[in-house]
Design an enzyme around this catalytic site. Structure first.
Site, PDB file in Angstrom:
ATOM      1  N   SER A 183       0.827  -1.149   0.064  1.00 43.68           N
ATOM      2  CA  SER A 183      -0.190  -0.095   0.053  1.00 43.68           C
ATOM      3  C   SER A 183       0.850   1.084  -0.059  1.00 43.68           C
ATOM      4  O   SER A 183       1.995   1.235   0.590  1.00 43.68           O
ATOM      5  CB  SER A 183      -0.904   0.138   1.349  1.00 43.68           C
ATOM      6  OG  SER A 183      -0.045   0.201   2.335  1.00 43.68           O
ATOM      7  N   ASP A 184       0.273   2.165  -0.536  1.00 43.17           N
ATOM      8  CA  ASP A 184       1.170   3.461  -0.361  1.00 43.17           C
ATOM      9  C   ASP A 184       0.867   4.012   1.052  1.00 43.17           C
ATOM     10  O   ASP A 184       0.237   3.268   1.819  1.00 43.17           O
ATOM     11  CB  ASP A 184       0.317   4.792  -1.249  1.00 43.17           C
ATOM     12  CG  ASP A 184       1.512   5.632  -1.428  1.00 43.17           C
ATOM     13  OD1 ASP A 184       2.211   6.055  -0.685  1.00 43.17           O
ATOM     14  OD2 ASP A 184       1.070   6.609  -2.355  1.00 43.17           O
ATOM     15  N   TRP A 185       1.732   4.770   1.653  1.00 41.44           N
ATOM     16  CA  TRP A 185       1.842   4.915   3.010  1.00 41.44           C
ATOM     17  C   TRP A 185       0.418   5.422   3.684  1.00 41.44           C
ATOM     18  O   TRP A 185       0.143   6.530   3.250  1.00 41.44           O
ATOM     19  CB  TRP A 185       3.021   5.711   3.317  1.00 41.44           C
ATOM     20  CG  TRP A 185       4.337   5.106   3.359  1.00 41.44           C
ATOM     21  CD1 TRP A 185       5.333   5.482   4.518  1.00 41.44           C
ATOM     22  CD2 TRP A 185       4.782   4.155   2.630  1.00 41.44           C
ATOM     23  NE1 TRP A 185       6.134   4.323   4.356  1.00 41.44           N
ATOM     24  CE2 TRP A 185       5.973   3.654   3.361  1.00 41.44           C
ATOM     25  CE3 TRP A 185       4.310   3.366   1.570  1.00 41.44           C
ATOM     26  CZ2 TRP A 185       6.904   2.805   2.850  1.00 41.44           C
ATOM     27  CZ3 TRP A 185       5.227   2.398   1.244  1.00 41.44           C
ATOM     28  CH2 TRP A 185       6.473   2.140   1.652  1.00 41.44           C
ATOM     29  N   ALA A 221      -2.368   4.057   2.970  1.00 35.92           N
ATOM     30  CA  ALA A 221      -3.689   3.866   2.012  1.00 35.92           C
ATOM     31  C   ALA A 221      -4.221   2.566   2.150  1.00 35.92           C
ATOM     32  O   ALA A 221      -4.866   2.118   1.538  1.00 35.92           O
ATOM     33  CB  ALA A 221      -2.966   3.789   0.570  1.00 35.92           C
TER      34      ALA A 221
END
Ligand SMILES: *[C@@H]1O[C@H](CO)[C@@H](O)[C@H](O)[C@H]1NC(C)=O
Ligand SMILES: *[C@@H]1O[C@H](CO)[C@@H](O)[C@H](O)[C@H]1NC(C)=O
Ligand SMILES: *[C@@H]1O[C@H](CO)[C@@H](O)[C@H](O)[C@H]1NC(C)=O
Ligand SMILES: *[C@@H]1O[C@H](CO)[C@@H](O)[C@H](O)[C@H]1NC(C)=O
Ligand SMILES: *[C@@H]1O[C@H](CO)[C@@H](O)[C@H](O)[C@H]1NC(C)=O
Ligand SMILES: *[C@@H]1O[C@H](CO)[C@@H](O)[C@H](O)[C@H]1NC(C)=O
Length: 727
Positions: free
Chosen positions: A248-250, A252
C-alpha cells in the site's frame, strides 16, 4: 557506433539474465521457506513496523527460524530519499524527455547500485502515473502524457534497478493522477481507457519482471485502490499475471479483511494514522499484524491468502537474490545519524549526460545556439532560476520551496542534493567569470534590462514548480504561468537585448506569452536536470552536446486548449477517455505551441525509404518464430546538416476507422546518433498488443479490421513519411 550499441545491449541483457531468477524458480525457493513459517510469521513479513520505527521509510517485521529479514523500503524514483552521499539526478520526466532507452537504462543501473549500496531492498519507483492534466502535481516524477513512452521508461528503469538485486516498485496503482483530494476522491473510468492508457505502463512493468506494485491513495469506482478486488486480483494478478507483491502507499490501507481479500500483500508503513509531522511516529495500531492473524483465525481471511502474501514477498526477494550477500541497511530514519556510506561513484557523469540528453531546444532562430565561448565578449545571466538557492541546498522540507534554480520538484519523490551546479556556475565555467554579468533578482526589471542591454547574448531564466500534496501543502499547479515574475522578467530582457535566450526549468508545460518576441532567438527547456544542471546546460549551449531531447507532453498556446484540468470534485471523471494529451489536440484539430515529441537539433535529418512488413518473423532454418513482433517498419535517416548529432525517430500508428481510436498513437522511438553526412536504417517492431484495441465485450486485445497507417517522423506533428498496411 552501431556495434558499440549492440554490445551494450547484449551486455545489459546478460547482466539481467545472470542476476534475476525466473518467477517459477523464485516460487520454488519461496515455497520451502514459507512452508516453515507459522501464521504469525507469515503475517509479520506482510506488516510494516509503523512510521519512524526503523531506519527506512518502510520497514517490515523480521522473523527468525526460519529467518527472514526486515525489508527496507525507501523512496524514490530519482534517487535515495533522506540519505547523504547519494546522487540526485534527473527527474522521471527528464528520463522520458531523453527518449533514449540506453540512457534510461544507464540511469536505472546507477540507481540500482545506490539503493543496493545503502542496503535498501525495495526502491519505491518508477512512478508511471500519467500527466493527465498539465497541472498534475506529481507528473514530473513520471513520464508525461503518453502510455507507450511511460511503458518503455518504466520497463528500462525496472530492469536496470533489479539487475542490481533491488526490488523495483511501480506506482501508483492506479488513476492517482492529481494531488487534490487524493486521499478521498474516487476515479471513474471505462474499461477501454483503463487498458489502453492508464494500465499500459503497469502492464509493461509486469512484463519487465517488476517485483512489487504500490496501490494508491484514491478510490476507483468507490473502492479503495488497496482493497480493490477487481483491479488487484482480476486485473493486476489475473489478467497481467503479476507474481510479485502489492504494497500500500503510506497509509492507503483502510481495512483488514477487505484489503487482504482484495489483493493487498503488504501494509505500509503499518500503522493506520498519518503522523502530524514527518518525524513523529504514527499510531501503534495496524490493519495487518495481529488483526490480520485474528481475521484468519475467525476465517474472514483464508490462511492460504496469507500464504500467498508471504510467497509473493519471499519470491520477489529470492528473484533478486537478496538471500545472497545483500548489504546491511545503512540508513537512519533521522538522517543526521546516518552512517557514512558513499554510493555516488562517478554517477555525476551520467547525470550530466542525462541532463544534456533531456534538454529540449524549442526555438533557435538562425542558429543562435550553439555559442563558441572564445567568440563572445560578454554574456548576461538573469533570474533567480540561474543561481544557487539563497539559503543553500536541501534547506526546505522535501524541497518545498522554489529558491534559486529548480532542479527537481517537491515531495517524497525528491532526493537531497550532494551539491548543485547551478546554471550561472555552469556558464561561468565555460565563458569565464570576466565575461559574465548577472543579476538573480526577478523583480528589478530596470536592473535586468541594464545588465542585458550591452551583452552579446542575454540568458534569462525562470521556472514553474509543483509536487506532492501532503501535510497541508497544495501539490498541483495553480496555473500554467511561470513563477517569480518570470513573464515580465523575460519581456524586460528581450526588450533590451536582441540576442535573448530563454531557459525554463519546469515540471511541465508553461504558457509563453513572449514566445514570438523578435529578440528571443532561442528557448531551452532543461526540465528538472538534477545536481549537474549547470554543466548539462553549458554542454548544450556550447554545442559539446547537440540537443536531442523531446517534449514528453504537449505545450499548448492557451490553457483552454487542454481538455483536462484538476478535478475539484470528489469524483474524478476520466471523461476525456482515450483523448489525453496530443491525442486530444490531434482529434480536436488544435494547433499546439510545441507538440508532443518536439525538439530541435543543431543539425537536420532527412527521412527516406519507409518500408513495412506484416508477417510473423519466422526463421525457416531454426523453424521457430524469432520475434513476437508482427509488423516491422524500417526507414532510412540521414544527417544532412553540419553537426554530428542524434535524432529521435518516432513511429506513430493510426488504427483503422472501425477502431474509434485517437488519430495517432506513439508506438516506437529510437535515438540514433549520426555523424554529418551519415545515414542508417532504423527499425520499429510492433507486437500484437501495440496493434490492438481493448475489446470491452470480450475483455481481450483485438486487432481491429481495416487499414492501419504508420507514420514516422521527428515529432507527433512532423511526420515525414507514412505507409498503410492491412493484415
Ligand atoms: C557525505 O554527506 C555528509 C552529510 O551531508 C557531508 O557532510 C559529506 O561531505 C558527504 N561526503 C561526501 C564524500 O560526499
Ligand atoms: C484491530 O482489532 C481490534 C480488536 O478487534 C479493534 O479494536 C481495532 O480497531 C482493530 N484495528 C484496526 C486498525 O482495525
Ligand atoms: C536570419 O538570417 C538571415 C540571413 O542572415 C536574415 O536575413 C534573417 O533576417 C534572419 N532571421 C531572423 C528572424 O533574424
Ligand atoms: C523561498 O521559497 C519560498 C516558497 O516558495 C518563498 O516563500 C520564499 O520567498 C523564497 N525565498 C527566497 C529568498 O526566494
Ligand atoms: C501561478 O502560481 C504561482 C504559484 O502558486 C504563483 O506564484 C503565480 O503568481 C501564479 N501566477 C498567476 C499568473 O496567477
Ligand atoms: C547511406 O550510407 C551509405 C554508406 O554508409 C551510402 O552508400 C548510401 O548512399 C547512403 N544513402 C543515402 C540515402 O544517403
Amino acid at each position: 557506433m552501431y556495434s558499440y550499441f549492440f554490445i551494450s545491449i547484449l551486455f545489459y541483457t546478460a547482466v539481467v539474465h545472470a542476476n534475476v531468477l525466473s518467477w517459477d524458480e523464485a516460487y520454488i525457493k519461496a515455497a520451502v521457506l514459507v512452508g516453515q513459517m507459522s501464521l504469525d510469521q507469515k503475517v509479520a513479513i506482510t506488516t510494516g513496523r509503523g512510521w519512524a520505527n526503523g531506519p527506512c521509510g518502510g520497514n517490515t517485521y523480521p522473523i527468525s527460524s526460519p529467518h527472514f529479514p526486515s525489508l527496507c523500503l525507501q523512496d524514490g524514483p530519482l534517487g535515495v530519499r533522506g540519505a547523504n552521499n547519494v546522487t540526485s539526478g534527473v527527474a522521471g520526466i527528464n528520463a522520458a524527455a531523453s527518449f533514449d532507452k540506453m540512457a534510461i537504462r544507464a540511469r536505472a543501473d546507477y540507481l540500482g547500485k545506490e539503493f543496493r549500496g545503502k542496503g535498501i531492498h525495495v526502491q519505491l519507483g518508477p512512478a508511471v502515473n500519467m500527466m493527465r492534466s498539465p497541472k498534475s502535481g506529481r507528473a514530473w516524477e513520471g513520464s508525461g502524457e503518453d502510455p507507450y513512452l511511460a511503458g518503455i521508461v518504466a520497463a528500462e528503469s525496472i530492469k536496470g534497478v533489479q539487475a542490481h538485486g533491488v526490488i523495483a516498485n511501480v506506482k501508483h496503482y492506479i488513476l492517482n493522477d492529481q494531488e487534490l483530494n487524493r486521499m478521498t476522491s474516487s476515479s471513474e473510468i471505462d474499461a477501454r481507457t483503463l487498458h489502453e492508457i492508464h494500465l499500459w505502463p503497469f502492464a509493461r512493468s509486469v512484463e519487465a519482471g517488476v517485483g512489487s506494485v504500490m496501490c494508491s491513495f484514491n478510490k476507483i469506482s468507490g473502492v479503495h485502490a488497496c482493497e480493490n478486488d477487481y483491479l488487484l486480483n482480476t486485473v493486476l494478478k489475473g489478467e497481467l499475471g503479476f507474481k510479485g507483491f502489492v504494497v500500500s502507499d503510506w497509509w492507503a490501507t483502510h481495512s483488514t479483511v477487505q484489503a487482504a481479500n482484495g489483493g493487498l500483500d503488504m501494509a505500509m508503513p503499518g500503522d493506520i494514522t498519518l503522523p502530524t509531522a514527518i518525524d513523529i511516529p504514527g499510531s501503534s495500531d495496524s490493519y495487518f499484524g495481529k488483526n490480520l492473524t485474528d481475521a484468519v483465525i475467525q476465517k474472514d481471511v483464508s490462511e492460504s491468502r496469507t500464504t500467498d502474501m508471504a510467497m509473493r514477498i519471499v519470491a520477489s526477494w529470492y528473484k533478486m537474490h537478496q538471500d545472497e550477500n545483500f548489504p546491511q541497511t545503512q540508513l537512519s530514519f533521522d538522517q543526521r545519524n546516518s552512517p557514512f556510506v558513499n554510493v555516488q561513484e562517478n554517477h555525476r557523469v551520467l547525470v550530466r549526460e542525462m541532463g544534456a540528453a533531456s534538454n529540449v531546444l524549442l526555438k533557435n532562430i538562425n542558429f543562435t545556439l550553439p555559442i563558441v565561448p572564445s567568440q563572445v565578449k560578454s554574456i548576461a545571466v538573469i533570474g533567480s532560476d540561474a543561481g544557487p538557492p539563497p539559503n543553500g541546498i536541501n534547506t526546505c522540507f522535501l524541497n518545498y520551496c522554489s529558491n534559486g534554480t529548480l532542479a527537481q520538484g517537491w515531495g517524497s519523490g525528491t532526493a537531497d542534493f550532494p551539491y548543485l551546479i547551478d546554471p550561472l556556475q555552469g556558464l561561468r565555467e565555460v565563458f569565464g567569470d570576466t565575461k559574465i554579468k548577472s543579476t538573480l533578482n526577478d523583480w528589478d526589471l530596470h536592473q535586468a534590462a541594464e545588465i542585458a542591454k550591452d551583452a552579446d547574448f542575454a540568458f534569462v531564466f525562470s521556472n514553474a514548480d509543483s509536487g506532492e500534496g501532503l501535510l497541508g501543502i497544495y501539490g498541483d499547479r495553480k496555473n500554467l504561468s511561470l513563477w517569480q515574475n518570470g513573464d515580465n522578467l523575460i519581456k524586460a530582457v528581450a526588450d533590451a537585448n536582441s540576442n535573448t535566450i530563454v531557459v525554463i526549468h519546469s515540471v511541465g508545460p508553461v504558457l509563453m506569452p513572449w514566445i514570438n518576441h523578435p529578440n528571443i532567438k532561442a528557448v531551452l527547456w532543461p526540465g528538472l536536470p538534477g545536481q549537474e544542471s549547470g554543466h548539462s546546460l553549458a554542454d548544450i549551449v556550447t554545442g559539446k552536446v547537440n540537443p536531442s531531447g523531446r517534449l514528453p507532453y504537449t505545450i499548448a498556446k492557451r490553457e483552454e486548449d487542454y481538455n483536462v484540468d484538476i478535478d475539484l470534485d470528489q469524483v474524478v471523471e476520466y471523461s476525456e477517455r482515450l483523448l489525453m494529451g496530443y491525442k486530444w489536440f490531434d482529434h480536436a484539430g488544435i494547433e499546439p505551441l510545441f507538440p508532443f515529441g518536439y525538439g530541435l537539433s543543431y543539425t537536420s535529418f532527412d527521412y527516406d525509404d519507409l518500408k513495412v512488413k506484416t508477417r510473423v518473423f519466422y526463421d525457416d532454418d531454426a523453424k521457430r518464430i524469432v520475434s513476437d513482433a508482427i509488423v516491422r517498419a524500417s526507414i532510412n535517416v540521414r544527417n544532412r546538416g553540419t553537426y554530428d548529432g542524434a535524432e529521435i525517430v518516432q513511429a506513430y500508428l493510426s488504427f483503422p476507422k472501425s477502431a474509434n481510436s485517437p488519430p495517432q498513437q506513439l508506438r516506437g522511438f529510437e535515438k540514433i546518433f549520426l555523424q554529418k553526412g551519415q545515414n542508417a536504417t532504423v527499425e520499429f517492431d510492433l507486437r500484437k498488443t501495440e496493434l490492438s484495441i481493448w475489446d470491452v465485450s470480450t475483455g481481450t486485445w483485438v486487432i481491429p479490421a481495416g487499414e492501419f497507417t504508420i507514420g514516422i517522423g521527428a515529432s507527433s506533428r512532423d511526420i515525414r513519411m507514412s505507409i498503410g498496411f492491412t493484415f
